[in-house]
Design a protein around this motif. Structure first.
Motif, short mmCIF file in Angstrom:
data_model
loop_
_atom_site.label_atom_id
_atom_site.label_comp_id
_atom_site.label_asym_id
_atom_site.label_seq_id
_atom_site.Cartn_x
_atom_site.Cartn_y
_atom_site.Cartn_z
N ILE A 1 0.88 -1.17 0.00
CA ILE A 1 0.00 0.00 0.00
C ILE A 1 0.91 1.22 0.00
O ILE A 1 1.83 1.30 0.83
CB ILE A 1 -0.94 0.01 1.23
N LYS A 2 0.68 2.13 -0.96
CA LYS A 2 1.54 3.30 -1.12
C LYS A 2 0.70 4.57 -1.10
O LYS A 2 -0.45 4.56 -1.53
CB LYS A 2 2.28 3.24 -2.45
N ASP A 3 1.34 5.67 -0.66
CA ASP A 3 0.66 6.96 -0.73
C ASP A 3 0.94 7.59 -2.10
O ASP A 3 1.60 6.97 -2.95
CB ASP A 3 1.08 7.87 0.42
N GLN B 1 2.95 9.84 -3.06
CA GLN B 1 4.36 10.07 -3.36
C GLN B 1 5.13 8.77 -3.56
O GLN B 1 6.32 8.78 -3.82
CB GLN B 1 5.03 10.88 -2.23
N GLY B 2 4.47 7.62 -3.43
CA GLY B 2 5.12 6.33 -3.61
C GLY B 2 5.70 5.74 -2.34
O GLY B 2 6.32 4.68 -2.36
N PHE B 3 5.48 6.40 -1.19
CA PHE B 3 5.98 5.88 0.08
C PHE B 3 5.13 4.70 0.52
O PHE B 3 3.91 4.77 0.57
CB PHE B 3 5.95 6.99 1.15
N GLU B 4 5.78 3.58 0.83
CA GLU B 4 5.05 2.38 1.24
C GLU B 4 4.63 2.47 2.70
O GLU B 4 5.46 2.68 3.58
CB GLU B 4 5.92 1.13 1.06
N VAL B 5 3.34 2.29 2.94
CA VAL B 5 2.83 2.24 4.31
C VAL B 5 2.56 0.79 4.73
O VAL B 5 2.33 0.52 5.90
CB VAL B 5 1.55 3.10 4.48
N TYR B 6 2.61 -0.13 3.76
CA TYR B 6 2.42 -1.55 4.03
C TYR B 6 3.12 -2.34 2.93
O TYR B 6 3.08 -1.96 1.76
CB TYR B 6 0.93 -1.91 4.05
N ASN B 7 3.77 -3.45 3.31
CA ASN B 7 4.43 -4.31 2.34
C ASN B 7 4.43 -5.72 2.89
O ASN B 7 4.81 -5.94 4.04
CB ASN B 7 5.87 -3.83 2.10
N ASN B 8 3.99 -6.67 2.06
CA ASN B 8 3.93 -8.06 2.50
C ASN B 8 4.12 -8.99 1.32
O ASN B 8 3.52 -8.79 0.26
CB ASN B 8 2.58 -8.34 3.18
N LYS B 9 4.93 -10.01 1.51
CA LYS B 9 5.15 -11.02 0.48
C LYS B 9 4.05 -12.08 0.60
O LYS B 9 3.75 -12.55 1.71
CB LYS B 9 6.52 -11.66 0.65
N ALA C 1 -6.54 4.98 10.16
CA ALA C 1 -5.43 5.74 10.74
C ALA C 1 -4.62 6.49 9.68
O ALA C 1 -3.77 7.30 10.03
CB ALA C 1 -4.52 4.81 11.52
N LEU C 2 -4.87 6.23 8.41
CA LEU C 2 -4.11 6.91 7.35
C LEU C 2 -4.53 8.37 7.23
O LEU C 2 -5.69 8.71 7.44
CB LEU C 2 -4.33 6.21 6.01
N ASP C 3 -3.58 9.21 6.85
CA ASP C 3 -3.89 10.62 6.58
C ASP C 3 -4.77 10.72 5.34
O ASP C 3 -4.76 9.84 4.48
CB ASP C 3 -2.59 11.40 6.31
N ASP C 4 -5.53 11.81 5.25
CA ASP C 4 -6.36 12.04 4.06
C ASP C 4 -5.46 12.08 2.83
O ASP C 4 -4.36 12.64 2.86
CB ASP C 4 -7.12 13.37 4.18
N GLY C 5 -5.94 11.49 1.74
CA GLY C 5 -5.17 11.49 0.49
C GLY C 5 -5.53 10.32 -0.40
O GLY C 5 -6.43 9.54 -0.09
N GLY D 1 -10.81 9.40 7.85
CA GLY D 1 -10.75 8.04 8.35
C GLY D 1 -11.57 7.04 7.58
O GLY D 1 -11.58 5.86 7.90
N LEU D 2 -12.26 7.48 6.54
CA LEU D 2 -13.06 6.58 5.71
C LEU D 2 -12.41 6.45 4.34
O LEU D 2 -11.90 7.42 3.79
CB LEU D 2 -14.48 7.11 5.55
N SER D 3 -12.42 5.24 3.79
CA SER D 3 -11.79 5.00 2.49
C SER D 3 -12.81 4.60 1.45
O SER D 3 -13.79 3.92 1.75
CB SER D 3 -10.70 3.94 2.61
N THR D 4 -12.57 5.04 0.22
CA THR D 4 -13.44 4.75 -0.91
C THR D 4 -12.57 4.34 -2.09
O THR D 4 -11.63 5.05 -2.44
CB THR D 4 -14.24 6.02 -1.32
#
Length: 191
Positions: free
Chosen positions: A51-53, A55-63, A78-82, A104-107
């Motif tokens: 999961i990336k923002d 700017q391409g910064f990874e907030v989650y990474n899993n193999k 918990a993610l910032d708006d964006g 705090g809600l995602s679409t």
């Protein structure tokens, strides 16, 4: 008896109208939620989910640990708006699901697929191909012993197919870096 049938029919129709009026017409995938379920079909062990923002910064990474269908519920509150993206990085493609977080809600917004460049060598030839390459520039740089020996920028091609002849006298370590607007791909090889 006729009155009873009319009352029963009227009650049934009124119940149907009320339940129809309360029915939510929006698809469940487009409703803003605190948690979202991410699903991909036909994943393979070793592929990477991230999961990336914006700017391409990874907030989650899993193999991925098991091949088959993948499903996981994420709490994104918990993610910032964006704007964010869930990416499944496969061997030759990247499946991307974009979503927006607000208060705090995602679409979920859209899904797309990006093809990775295919880079291979045979003797002193370097083959590079890439599908789905429209309207974005692609910069190809070839390095020999950490020094750039060739670079070119390609534009407006639907399909990239290039063959580069390398000097058979220059034996050693090479590296190819391919940059697009958002990504870069690196492959090292030896002649």
């Amino acid at each position: 008896m006729k009155t009873f049938k009319k009352i029963t029919l009227a009650a049934f129709m009124l119940g149907a109208l009320i339940s129809y009026a309360n029915e939510d017409k929006k698809p469940t995938t487009n409703r803003a939620k605190k948690t979202v379920k991410v699903e991909f079909n036909s994943v393979k062990k070793g592929q990477v989910l991230s999961i990336k923002d914006e700017q391409g910064f990874e907030v989650y990474n899993n193999k991925i640990k098991n091949s088959g269908n993948y499903s996981k519920t994420f709490d994104l509150s918990a993610l910032d708006d964006g704007i964010y993206s869930v990416e499944l990085n496969k061997k030759f493609e990247i499946n991307i699901k974009k979503f927006k977080v607000k208060n705090g809600l995602s679409t979920f917004l859209n899904n797309k697929k990006e093809f990775k460049p295919v880079i291979r060598t045979k003797n002193d030839l370097l083959y590079i191909s890439k599908m789905g390459f429209s309207q974005e520039s692609l910069e190809v740089t070839i390095y020999y012993k950490e020094k750039a020996i060739f670079s070119e920028t390609l534009k407006n091609k639907k399909y990239l197919k290039r063959i580069y002849k390398l000097s058979e006298n220059e034996v050693g370590n090479y590296k190819v870096i391919i940059n697009t607007k958002d990504r870069h791909f690196v492959k090292g090889f030896t002649l």
